[in-house]
Design a protein around this motif. Structure first.
Motif, PDB file in Angstrom:
ATOM      1  N   TYR A  55       0.858  -1.103   0.044  1.00  0.00           N
ATOM      2  CA  TYR A  55      -0.025  -0.009  -0.176  1.00  0.00           C
ATOM      3  C   TYR A  55       0.881   1.296  -0.267  1.00  0.00           C
ATOM      4  CZ  TYR A  55       0.877   0.333   4.991  1.00  0.00           C
ATOM      5  OH  TYR A  55       1.641   0.562   6.165  1.00  0.00           O
ATOM      6  N   GLY A  56       0.160   2.321  -0.319  1.00  0.00           N
ATOM      7  CA  GLY A  56       0.928   3.654  -0.453  1.00  0.00           C
ATOM      8  C   GLY A  56       0.253   4.883  -0.512  1.00  0.00           C
ATOM      9  N   PHE A  57       0.747   6.041  -0.825  1.00  0.00           N
ATOM     10  CA  PHE A  57       0.157   7.019  -1.198  1.00  0.00           C
ATOM     11  C   PHE A  57       0.657   8.031  -2.258  1.00  0.00           C
ATOM     12  CE2 PHE A  57      -0.569   6.374   3.431  1.00  0.00           C
ATOM     13  CZ  PHE A  57      -1.874   6.441   3.822  1.00  0.00           C
ATOM     14  N   ILE A  58      -0.202   8.406  -2.816  1.00  0.00           N
ATOM     15  CA  ILE A  58      -0.094   9.267  -3.973  1.00  0.00           C
ATOM     16  C   ILE A  58      -0.403  10.889  -3.858  1.00  0.00           C
ATOM     17  CG2 ILE A  58      -0.610   9.991  -6.468  1.00  0.00           C
ATOM     18  CD1 ILE A  58      -1.538   6.906  -6.792  1.00  0.00           C
ATOM     19  N   THR A  59       0.371  11.720  -4.064  1.00  0.00           N
ATOM     20  CA  THR A  59       0.025  13.116  -3.829  1.00  0.00           C
ATOM     21  C   THR A  59      -0.321  13.803  -4.872  1.00  0.00           C
ATOM     22  OG1 THR A  59       1.742  13.375  -2.163  1.00  0.00           O
ATOM     23  CG2 THR A  59       0.757  15.364  -3.013  1.00  0.00           C
ATOM     24  N   GLU A  60      -1.688  14.168  -5.243  1.00  0.00           N
ATOM     25  CA  GLU A  60      -2.332  14.543  -6.221  1.00  0.00           C
ATOM     26  C   GLU A  60      -1.659  15.911  -6.829  1.00  0.00           C
ATOM     27  OE1 GLU A  60      -6.963  15.532  -7.502  1.00  0.00           O
ATOM     28  OE2 GLU A  60      -6.622  14.490  -5.699  1.00  0.00           O
ATOM     29  N   ASP A  61      -1.745  16.089  -7.896  1.00  0.00           N
ATOM     30  CA  ASP A  61      -0.804  17.467  -8.697  1.00  0.00           C
ATOM     31  C   ASP A  61      -1.702  18.657  -8.225  1.00  0.00           C
ATOM     32  OD1 ASP A  61       1.186  16.070  -9.602  1.00  0.00           O
ATOM     33  OD2 ASP A  61       0.521  15.753 -11.682  1.00  0.00           O
ATOM     34  N   ASN A  62      -2.965  18.663  -8.659  1.00  0.00           N
ATOM     35  CA  ASN A  62      -3.709  19.884  -8.314  1.00  0.00           C
ATOM     36  C   ASN A  62      -3.994  20.176  -6.936  1.00  0.00           C
ATOM     37  OD1 ASN A  62      -3.981  19.940 -11.110  1.00  0.00           O
ATOM     38  ND2 ASN A  62      -5.743  18.912 -11.526  1.00  0.00           N
ATOM     39  N   SER A  63      -4.623  19.271  -6.122  1.00  0.00           N
ATOM     40  CA  SER A  63      -4.782  19.696  -4.865  1.00  0.00           C
ATOM     41  C   SER A  63      -3.772  19.343  -3.669  1.00  0.00           C
ATOM     42  CB  SER A  63      -6.254  18.945  -4.365  1.00  0.00           C
ATOM     43  OG  SER A  63      -6.113  17.428  -4.323  1.00  0.00           O
ATOM     44  N   LYS A  64      -2.817  18.731  -3.986  1.00  0.00           N
ATOM     45  CA  LYS A  64      -1.692  18.419  -3.055  1.00  0.00           C
ATOM     46  C   LYS A  64      -2.049  17.462  -2.016  1.00  0.00           C
ATOM     47  CE  LYS A  64       1.349  20.702  -5.227  1.00  0.00           C
ATOM     48  NZ  LYS A  64       1.668  20.092  -6.451  1.00  0.00           N
ATOM     49  N   GLU A  65      -3.140  16.757  -2.279  1.00  0.00           N
ATOM     50  CA  GLU A  65      -4.069  15.885  -1.174  1.00  0.00           C
ATOM     51  C   GLU A  65      -3.198  14.455  -1.548  1.00  0.00           C
ATOM     52  OE1 GLU A  65      -8.532  13.912  -0.929  1.00  0.00           O
ATOM     53  OE2 GLU A  65      -8.356  15.972  -1.670  1.00  0.00           O
TER      54      GLU A  65
END
Length: 104
Positions: A55-65
């Motif tokens: 598992y992991g996390f992706i930082t979204e480009d537009n919202s930095k979420e």
């Protein structure tokens, strides 16, 4: 006696002057809340964390979420630091990423 209402809302005995009357287009009047614009379902981001457990996390480009993902939802083999495209899906614990592909 006939009474008229002037442009300022005052009662008057003289009829209003209609030569300076402005025309209002009824289609330009918005009632209620602003319309919701549809978002692009395919997002992009960078894998900022990837565990050996899959598992992991992706930082979204537009919202930095940060969006959670699991390796079962990956189409390509993912590593930390990869630029990826994905779709967001609502899960019981928040949003999770699905259909994850590496952007070349």
């Amino acid at each position: 006696m006939i009474m008229y209402v002037d442009a300022n809302g005052q009662l008057t005995s003289t009829p209003p002057d209609n030569s300076n009357k402005s025309v209002i287009d009824l289609d330009n009047i918005q009632l209620g809340a602003a319309p919701i614009q549809e978002e692009d379902p395919i997002k992009s981001g960078i894998v900022t964390f990837f565990s050996d457990k899959g598992y992991g996390f992706i930082t979204e480009d537009n919202s930095k979420e940060n969006v959670f993902f699991h390796s079962n939802n990956c189409i390509d083999i993912i590593k930390k630091g990869n630029k990826v495209s994905f779709e967001k899906e609502r899960s019981p614990k928040g949003f999770s990423a699905i259909n994850i592909k590496i952007i070349r």
